[in-house]
Design a protein around this motif. Structure first.
Motif, PDB file in Angstrom:
ATOM      1  N   PHE A 169       0.842  -1.190   0.000  1.00 11.58           N
ATOM      2  CA  PHE A 169       0.000   0.000   0.000  1.00 11.58           C
ATOM      3  C   PHE A 169       0.882   1.246   0.000  1.00 11.58           C
ATOM      4  O   PHE A 169       1.832   1.345   0.778  1.00 11.58           O
ATOM      5  N   PHE A 170       0.539   2.199  -0.871  1.00  6.65           N
ATOM      6  CA  PHE A 170       1.201   3.503  -0.934  1.00  6.65           C
ATOM      7  C   PHE A 170       0.144   4.570  -0.672  1.00  6.65           C
ATOM      8  O   PHE A 170      -0.948   4.508  -1.223  1.00  6.65           O
ATOM      9  N   SER A 171       0.467   5.553   0.154  1.00  6.38           N
ATOM     10  CA  SER A 171      -0.473   6.624   0.468  1.00  6.38           C
ATOM     11  C   SER A 171       0.261   7.958   0.512  1.00  6.38           C
ATOM     12  O   SER A 171       1.387   8.031   0.996  1.00  6.38           O
ATOM     13  N   LEU A 172      -0.407   8.984   0.008  1.00  3.00           N
ATOM     14  CA  LEU A 172       0.159  10.335   0.120  1.00  3.00           C
ATOM     15  C   LEU A 172      -0.160  10.948   1.480  1.00  3.00           C
ATOM     16  O   LEU A 172       0.628  11.732   1.995  1.00  3.00           O
TER      17      LEU A 172
ATOM     18  N   ARG B 161      -2.647   1.194  10.428  1.00  5.04           N
ATOM     19  CA  ARG B 161      -1.251   0.783  10.645  1.00  5.04           C
ATOM     20  C   ARG B 161      -1.178  -0.481  11.499  1.00  5.04           C
ATOM     21  O   ARG B 161      -0.422  -1.400  11.194  1.00  5.04           O
ATOM     22  N   ALA B 162      -1.980  -0.541  12.548  1.00  7.39           N
ATOM     23  CA  ALA B 162      -1.991  -1.722  13.411  1.00  7.39           C
ATOM     24  C   ALA B 162      -2.480  -2.937  12.631  1.00  7.39           C
ATOM     25  O   ALA B 162      -1.907  -4.025  12.743  1.00  7.39           O
ATOM     26  N   GLY B 163      -3.525  -2.760  11.836  1.00  4.67           N
ATOM     27  CA  GLY B 163      -4.045  -3.862  11.028  1.00  4.67           C
ATOM     28  C   GLY B 163      -3.038  -4.341  10.004  1.00  4.67           C
ATOM     29  O   GLY B 163      -2.876  -5.543   9.790  1.00  4.67           O
ATOM     30  N   ALA B 164      -2.357  -3.407   9.364  1.00  2.00           N
ATOM     31  CA  ALA B 164      -1.339  -3.776   8.377  1.00  2.00           C
ATOM     32  C   ALA B 164      -0.202  -4.550   9.032  1.00  2.00           C
ATOM     33  O   ALA B 164       0.300  -5.519   8.450  1.00  2.00           O
ATOM     34  N   ASP B 165       0.192  -4.144  10.219  1.00  2.60           N
ATOM     35  CA  ASP B 165       1.235  -4.881  10.949  1.00  2.60           C
ATOM     36  C   ASP B 165       0.782  -6.308  11.231  1.00  2.60           C
ATOM     37  O   ASP B 165       1.538  -7.255  11.040  1.00  2.60           O
ATOM     38  N   ALA B 166      -0.463  -6.459  11.684  1.00  3.85           N
ATOM     39  CA  ALA B 166      -0.983  -7.784  12.014  1.00  3.85           C
ATOM     40  C   ALA B 166      -1.109  -8.669  10.772  1.00  3.85           C
ATOM     41  O   ALA B 166      -0.895  -9.881  10.851  1.00  3.85           O
TER      42      ALA B 166
ATOM     43  N   VAL C  17       1.121  -6.409   5.860  1.00  4.53           N
ATOM     44  CA  VAL C  17       1.013  -5.580   4.655  1.00  4.53           C
ATOM     45  C   VAL C  17       2.014  -4.430   4.734  1.00  4.53           C
ATOM     46  O   VAL C  17       1.941  -3.610   5.651  1.00  4.53           O
ATOM     47  N   PRO C  18       2.949  -4.343   3.783  1.00  6.71           N
ATOM     48  CA  PRO C  18       3.884  -3.216   3.771  1.00  6.71           C
ATOM     49  C   PRO C  18       3.163  -1.906   3.452  1.00  6.71           C
ATOM     50  O   PRO C  18       2.385  -1.835   2.499  1.00  6.71           O
ATOM     51  N   LEU C  19       3.414  -0.895   4.271  1.00  2.00           N
ATOM     52  CA  LEU C  19       2.842   0.434   4.070  1.00  2.00           C
ATOM     53  C   LEU C  19       3.953   1.423   3.760  1.00  2.00           C
ATOM     54  O   LEU C  19       4.987   1.440   4.428  1.00  2.00           O
TER      55      LEU C  19
ATOM     56  N   THR D 296       8.853  10.139  -3.596  1.00  3.79           N
ATOM     57  CA  THR D 296       9.763   9.253  -2.872  1.00  3.79           C
ATOM     58  C   THR D 296       9.012   8.481  -1.797  1.00  3.79           C
ATOM     59  O   THR D 296       8.563   9.066  -0.816  1.00  3.79           O
ATOM     60  N   PRO D 297       8.849   7.156  -1.964  1.00  2.00           N
ATOM     61  CA  PRO D 297       8.181   6.362  -0.933  1.00  2.00           C
ATOM     62  C   PRO D 297       9.096   6.137   0.274  1.00  2.00           C
ATOM     63  O   PRO D 297      10.300   5.948   0.125  1.00  2.00           O
ATOM     64  N   GLN D 298       8.483   6.157   1.451  1.00  2.00           N
ATOM     65  CA  GLN D 298       9.188   5.867   2.701  1.00  2.00           C
ATOM     66  C   GLN D 298       8.423   4.779   3.439  1.00  2.00           C
ATOM     67  O   GLN D 298       7.209   4.873   3.600  1.00  2.00           O
ATOM     68  N   PRO D 299       9.115   3.730   3.902  1.00  2.00           N
ATOM     69  CA  PRO D 299       8.428   2.683   4.661  1.00  2.00           C
ATOM     70  C   PRO D 299       7.948   3.226   6.003  1.00  2.00           C
ATOM     71  O   PRO D 299       8.633   4.031   6.629  1.00  2.00           O
ATOM     72  N   VAL D 300       6.749   2.778   6.432  1.00  2.00           N
ATOM     73  CA  VAL D 300       6.215   3.249   7.706  1.00  2.00           C
ATOM     74  C   VAL D 300       5.917   2.113   8.686  1.00  2.00           C
ATOM     75  O   VAL D 300       5.454   2.374   9.789  1.00  2.00           O
ATOM     76  N   ASN D 301       6.184   0.859   8.271  1.00  2.00           N
ATOM     77  CA  ASN D 301       5.984  -0.247   9.206  1.00  2.00           C
ATOM     78  C   ASN D 301       7.029  -1.335   8.953  1.00  2.00           C
ATOM     79  O   ASN D 301       7.794  -1.268   7.986  1.00  2.00           O
ATOM     80  N   ARG D 302       7.067  -2.308   9.864  1.00  2.00           N
ATOM     81  CA  ARG D 302       8.060  -3.377   9.777  1.00  2.00           C
ATOM     82  C   ARG D 302       7.969  -4.164   8.473  1.00  2.00           C
ATOM     83  O   ARG D 302       8.996  -4.425   7.844  1.00  2.00           O
ATOM     84  N   PRO D 303       6.759  -4.563   8.012  1.00  2.00           N
ATOM     85  CA  PRO D 303       6.702  -5.284   6.737  1.00  2.00           C
ATOM     86  C   PRO D 303       7.280  -4.480   5.563  1.00  2.00           C
ATOM     87  O   PRO D 303       7.905  -5.041   4.661  1.00  2.00           O
TER      88      PRO D 303
END
Length: 122
Positions: A75-78, A86-91, A94-96, A104-111
């Motif tokens: 998932f990419f978001s502006l 974010r919590a759901g994506a971690d569980a 899903v890479p955010l 320029t994309p920046q990772p925002v979670n562990r995945p």
């Protein structure tokens, strides 16, 4: 790539995914009802160019699309993500990524960090 339009955001995400090692990335000609803007072998990706943070429902729908395609969902978001998204994506694993207007994309979670470190070969 400077982002001026929603299509620019999708193109910037596609270029980033290609840099990560994904091949044969296909862009949807129009925004599909599924929300899936990009597909490649083993990949589905959604790009949210709106000014509202992505919701948990957005992340879950993307994850379900990836599950049905036996593919990683990215998932990419502006505008970023709601806390529950974010919590759901971690569980769900899903890479955010957030994208700034320079594209320029920046990772925002562990995945997402793991995807950046391993690339498409993960």
């Amino acid at each position: 790539m400077t982002i001026r339009t929603a299509r620019d955001a999708v193109t910037a995400a596609a270029l980033y995914l290609k840099w990560l090692g994904f091949r044969d990335i296909m862009q949807s000609p129009e925004r599909p009802a599924s929300g899936i803007d990009l597909r490649a072998p083993g990949l589905v990706a959604q790009v949210d160019p709106t000014t509202c943070p992505a919701t948990l429902r957005d992340v879950e729908c993307l994850w379900l699309n990836g599950l049905s395609a036996s593919a990683v969902s990215v998932f990419f978001s502006l505008a970023g993500y709601a806390d529950d998204a974010r919590a759901g994506a971690d569980a769900l694993g899903v890479p955010l990524f957030v994208m700034d207007l320079t594209g320029t994309p920046q990772p925002v979670n562990r995945p997402a960090d793991e995807l950046v470190s391993t690339g498409a070969g993960a």
